[in-house]
Design a protein around this motif. Structure first.
Motif, PDB file in Angstrom:
ATOM      1  N   LEU A 200       0.830  -1.209   0.000  1.00 20.04           N
ATOM      2  CA  LEU A 200       0.000   0.000   0.000  1.00 20.04           C
ATOM      3  C   LEU A 200       0.865   1.260   0.000  1.00 20.04           C
ATOM      4  CD1 LEU A 200      -2.809  -0.995   2.520  1.00 20.04           C
ATOM      5  CD2 LEU A 200      -2.966  -0.870   0.038  1.00 20.04           C
ATOM      6  N   LYS A 201       1.988   1.223   0.698  1.00 15.82           N
ATOM      7  CA  LYS A 201       2.887   2.377   0.713  1.00 15.82           C
ATOM      8  C   LYS A 201       3.418   2.689  -0.679  1.00 15.82           C
ATOM      9  CE  LYS A 201       4.517   1.997   5.507  1.00 15.82           C
ATOM     10  NZ  LYS A 201       5.690   1.703   6.383  1.00 15.82           N
ATOM     11  N   GLU A 202       3.505   1.682  -1.514  1.00 11.95           N
ATOM     12  CA  GLU A 202       3.980   1.883  -2.882  1.00 11.95           C
ATOM     13  C   GLU A 202       2.872   2.429  -3.782  1.00 11.95           C
ATOM     14  OE1 GLU A 202       7.002  -1.998  -2.681  1.00 11.95           O
ATOM     15  OE2 GLU A 202       5.268  -1.979  -4.025  1.00 11.95           O
ATOM     16  N   LYS A 203       1.619   2.073  -3.500  1.00 11.81           N
ATOM     17  CA  LYS A 203       0.516   2.410  -4.395  1.00 11.81           C
ATOM     18  C   LYS A 203      -0.220   3.695  -4.015  1.00 11.81           C
ATOM     19  CE  LYS A 203       1.249  -1.483  -6.522  1.00 11.81           C
ATOM     20  NZ  LYS A 203       1.905  -1.504  -7.841  1.00 11.81           N
ATOM     21  N   ILE A 204      -0.349   3.965  -2.708  1.00 11.47           N
ATOM     22  CA  ILE A 204      -1.133   5.119  -2.262  1.00 11.47           C
ATOM     23  C   ILE A 204      -0.621   6.437  -2.846  1.00 11.47           C
ATOM     24  CG2 ILE A 204      -1.721   6.526  -0.239  1.00 11.47           C
ATOM     25  CD1 ILE A 204      -2.073   3.949   1.331  1.00 11.47           C
ATOM     26  N   PRO A 205       0.709   6.710  -2.827  1.00  8.10           N
ATOM     27  CA  PRO A 205       1.171   7.988  -3.401  1.00  8.10           C
ATOM     28  C   PRO A 205       0.772   8.183  -4.859  1.00  8.10           C
ATOM     29  CG  PRO A 205       2.918   6.961  -2.117  1.00  8.10           C
ATOM     30  CD  PRO A 205       1.820   5.942  -2.233  1.00  8.10           C
ATOM     31  N   ASN A 206       0.731   7.103  -5.636  1.00  4.80           N
ATOM     32  CA  ASN A 206       0.357   7.227  -7.046  1.00  4.80           C
ATOM     33  C   ASN A 206      -1.101   7.656  -7.203  1.00  4.80           C
ATOM     34  OD1 ASN A 206       2.930   6.364  -7.855  1.00  4.80           O
ATOM     35  ND2 ASN A 206       2.332   4.215  -7.792  1.00  4.80           N
ATOM     36  N   THR A 207      -1.983   7.076  -6.389  1.00  4.85           N
ATOM     37  CA  THR A 207      -3.398   7.472  -6.447  1.00  4.85           C
ATOM     38  C   THR A 207      -3.589   8.893  -5.940  1.00  4.85           C
ATOM     39  OG1 THR A 207      -4.254   5.219  -6.243  1.00  4.85           O
ATOM     40  CG2 THR A 207      -5.692   6.990  -5.515  1.00  4.85           C
ATOM     41  N   LEU A 208      -2.886   9.269  -4.878  1.00  4.57           N
ATOM     42  CA  LEU A 208      -2.997  10.626  -4.344  1.00  4.57           C
ATOM     43  C   LEU A 208      -2.534  11.664  -5.359  1.00  4.57           C
ATOM     44  CD1 LEU A 208      -1.840  10.218  -0.627  1.00  4.57           C
ATOM     45  CD2 LEU A 208      -4.160  10.499  -1.501  1.00  4.57           C
ATOM     46  N   LYS A 209      -1.451  11.360  -6.081  1.00  8.45           N
ATOM     47  CA  LYS A 209      -0.977  12.285  -7.114  1.00  8.45           C
ATOM     48  C   LYS A 209      -2.019  12.448  -8.214  1.00  8.45           C
ATOM     49  CE  LYS A 209       3.930  11.179  -6.439  1.00  8.45           C
ATOM     50  NZ  LYS A 209       5.110  10.489  -7.036  1.00  8.45           N
ATOM     51  N   LEU A 210      -2.586  11.330  -8.650  1.00  7.87           N
ATOM     52  CA  LEU A 210      -3.598  11.370  -9.714  1.00  7.87           C
ATOM     53  C   LEU A 210      -4.828  12.161  -9.273  1.00  7.87           C
ATOM     54  CD1 LEU A 210      -4.514  10.356 -12.517  1.00  7.87           C
ATOM     55  CD2 LEU A 210      -5.427   8.326 -11.375  1.00  7.87           C
ATOM     56  N   VAL A 211      -5.334  11.878  -8.075  1.00  4.89           N
ATOM     57  CA  VAL A 211      -6.529  12.556  -7.569  1.00  4.89           C
ATOM     58  C   VAL A 211      -6.238  14.027  -7.289  1.00  4.89           C
ATOM     59  CG1 VAL A 211      -8.183  12.640  -5.673  1.00  4.89           C
ATOM     60  CG2 VAL A 211      -7.532  10.435  -6.636  1.00  4.89           C
ATOM     61  N   SER A 212      -5.048  14.338  -6.765  1.00  2.00           N
ATOM     62  CA  SER A 212      -4.700  15.727  -6.453  1.00  2.00           C
ATOM     63  C   SER A 212      -4.639  16.581  -7.713  1.00  2.00           C
ATOM     64  CB  SER A 212      -3.352  15.780  -5.722  1.00  2.00           C
ATOM     65  OG  SER A 212      -3.406  15.106  -4.500  1.00  2.00           O
ATOM     66  N   TRP A 213      -3.972  16.068  -8.738  1.00  2.00           N
ATOM     67  CA  TRP A 213      -3.920  16.790 -10.008  1.00  2.00           C
ATOM     68  C   TRP A 213      -5.326  16.985 -10.572  1.00  2.00           C
ATOM     69  CZ3 TRP A 213      -0.400  19.538 -12.536  1.00  2.00           C
ATOM     70  CH2 TRP A 213       0.951  19.358 -12.248  1.00  2.00           C
ATOM     71  N   THR A 214      -6.135  15.947 -10.483  1.00  2.10           N
ATOM     72  CA  THR A 214      -7.489  16.006 -11.037  1.00  2.10           C
ATOM     73  C   THR A 214      -8.334  17.045 -10.315  1.00  2.10           C
ATOM     74  OG1 THR A 214      -7.405  13.671 -11.663  1.00  2.10           O
ATOM     75  CG2 THR A 214      -9.575  14.678 -11.479  1.00  2.10           C
TER      76      THR A 214
ATOM     77  N   MET B 159      -3.146  12.072 -20.029  1.00  2.08           N
ATOM     78  CA  MET B 159      -4.377  11.396 -20.458  1.00  2.08           C
ATOM     79  C   MET B 159      -5.281  10.981 -19.296  1.00  2.08           C
ATOM     80  SD  MET B 159      -3.816   9.292 -23.986  1.00  2.08           S
ATOM     81  CE  MET B 159      -2.584   8.116 -23.428  1.00  2.08           C
ATOM     82  N   PRO B 160      -4.780  10.288 -18.267  1.00  2.33           N
ATOM     83  CA  PRO B 160      -5.687   9.917 -17.172  1.00  2.33           C
ATOM     84  C   PRO B 160      -6.289  11.113 -16.446  1.00  2.33           C
ATOM     85  CG  PRO B 160      -3.406   9.378 -16.619  1.00  2.33           C
ATOM     86  CD  PRO B 160      -3.433   9.721 -18.054  1.00  2.33           C
ATOM     87  N   VAL B 161      -5.487  12.151 -16.221  1.00  2.00           N
ATOM     88  CA  VAL B 161      -6.013  13.347 -15.553  1.00  2.00           C
ATOM     89  C   VAL B 161      -7.040  14.043 -16.444  1.00  2.00           C
ATOM     90  CG1 VAL B 161      -5.420  15.647 -14.717  1.00  2.00           C
ATOM     91  CG2 VAL B 161      -3.999  13.706 -14.084  1.00  2.00           C
ATOM     92  N   SER B 162      -6.746  14.131 -17.735  1.00  2.00           N
ATOM     93  CA  SER B 162      -7.675  14.795 -18.668  1.00  2.00           C
ATOM     94  C   SER B 162      -9.020  14.093 -18.708  1.00  2.00           C
ATOM     95  CB  SER B 162      -7.066  14.834 -20.071  1.00  2.00           C
ATOM     96  OG  SER B 162      -5.880  15.587 -20.094  1.00  2.00           O
ATOM     97  N   VAL B 163      -9.003  12.763 -18.717  1.00  2.75           N
ATOM     98  CA  VAL B 163     -10.260  12.013 -18.752  1.00  2.75           C
ATOM     99  C   VAL B 163     -11.084  12.282 -17.492  1.00  2.75           C
ATOM    100  CG1 VAL B 163     -11.260   9.700 -18.712  1.00  2.75           C
ATOM    101  CG2 VAL B 163      -9.376  10.201 -20.255  1.00  2.75           C
ATOM    102  N   LEU B 164     -10.438  12.265 -16.336  1.00  2.00           N
ATOM    103  CA  LEU B 164     -11.152  12.516 -15.083  1.00  2.00           C
ATOM    104  C   LEU B 164     -11.667  13.951 -15.016  1.00  2.00           C
ATOM    105  CD1 LEU B 164      -8.871  10.616 -12.534  1.00  2.00           C
ATOM    106  CD2 LEU B 164     -11.239  10.052 -13.126  1.00  2.00           C
TER     107      LEU B 164
END
Length: 320
Positions: free
Chosen positions: A95-109, A189-194
């Motif tokens: 989870l420590k490896e994955k959580i920062p990636n989701t937080l970055k994606l959601v924060s940018w979005t 692309m992922p941020v733009s879609v969201l």
């Protein structure tokens, strides 16, 4: 006053997370599958009953549901969410490896959605029946009706396959080289879609709230008394932001829910894709950990929006 409100929200958050843990743990543990299935997949059918029972015993899957839940809660209190059946590593480490990636994606979005929705919503709301008013109304309906996964696939076909401008998967170079700017192309692309999927609805919400304020009796009276237009606009924006922040807090779970689809389509190594992989492989300790952490992130996000409401509208402090 605010500190008392924060303490009350924290207690409520703990209760929500506790209820979430009970429900999700019960559902996951009554689902078909066991550690042997997670480890060996289709080959698990070739195992003897003794071998399967031994594997289940090693992972504690042979214990009653209540006993397993109590053991899991005790582990959570110590920061131990168990061991992944498939990867053989501690769930906490994964989870420590994955959580920062989701937080970055959601924060940018969320950041881009706030900028776009506020600019468009305020422009349309203050100019009723104008081009911007009609544009935002039509745009919100059009983009809200487009499925996110379909738009994501179109983006991949257009910008990755046909034009070759952007990477279609991952969040950084395989070699791990390059700084933040060289890795930004993976976010586009992922941020733009969201953003496209949500910005229209938020802009429309601001648009309608501003219209309500512009046509309200207190604004008409203020204009009649010759109050400065800037002060009137400032009051309108402030009053429109209060329900907008509340609306943002209510819809925050949709960002994490939507990220599951987007992360899967773009192979984004975050919590969303982790949930899908863990569910498909019947890796229940990992799935439980991912769901639990997602719930915590949602509760924290809602608490932050509640506090922002108090900051924007001091009159609400009298009610807490």
């Amino acid at each position: 006053m605010i500190s008392r409100f924060v303490v009350r929200r924290i207690i409520q958050g703990f209760l929500v997370i506790f209820c979430l843990s009970i429900i999700s743990f019960a559902i996951i543990n009554v689902a078909p599958g066991d550690p042997a299935t997670a480890l060996y997949g289709d080959l698990a059918d070739r195992l003897t009953t003794e071998e399967r029972n031994r594997i289940n015993e090693n992972y504690g899957a042979d214990k009653p549901l209540t006993e397993r839940y109590i053991k899991w809660v005790k582990g959570v209190a110590r920061g131990n969410l168990g061991v992944s059946y498939v990867e053989g590593r501690e769930v906490t480490t994964i989870l420590k490896e994955k959580i920062p990636n989701t937080l970055k994606l959601v924060s940018w979005t969320i950041s881009l959605i706030l900028v776009c929705s506020l600019l468009l919503g305020l422009k349309a709301g203050f100019n009723e029946n104008s081009f911007w008013d009609k544009f935002v109304s039509g745009m919100s309906v059009f983009f809200y009706s487009i499925p996110s996964f379909w738009l994501a696939l179109i983006f991949i076909i257009l910008f990755s396959v046909c034009l070759g401008w952007l990477p279609s998967a991952g969040n950084k170079n395989i070699s791990g080289s390059g700084g933040i700017f060289s890795n930004l192309k993976y976010y586009i692309m992922p941020v733009s879609v969201l953003v496209i999927a949500h910005a229209g609805a938020y802009a429309r919400f601001i648009q309608e709230k501003v219209k309500e304020e512009v046509n309200s009796h207190y604004v008409i009276a203020a204009k009649a008394n010759g109050m400065d237009d800037r002060k009137i606009m400032k009051g309108i924006v402030k009053n429109a932001l209060v329900p907008f922040i509340n609306y943002l807090g209510i819809t925050i779970p949709s960002f994490f829910g939507g990220s599951v689809v987007i992360e899967t389509v773009f192979s984004w190594p975050g919590l969303g894709m982790l949930n899908v992989k863990a569910a498909n492989s019947k890796d229940y300790p990992l799935l439980m950990g991912a769901i639990f952490m997602t719930g915590i992130l949602v509760v924290i996000s809602i608490m932050i929006t509640d506090i922002l409401q108090l900051v924007v509208n001091p009159s609400l402090r009298k009610q807490v």
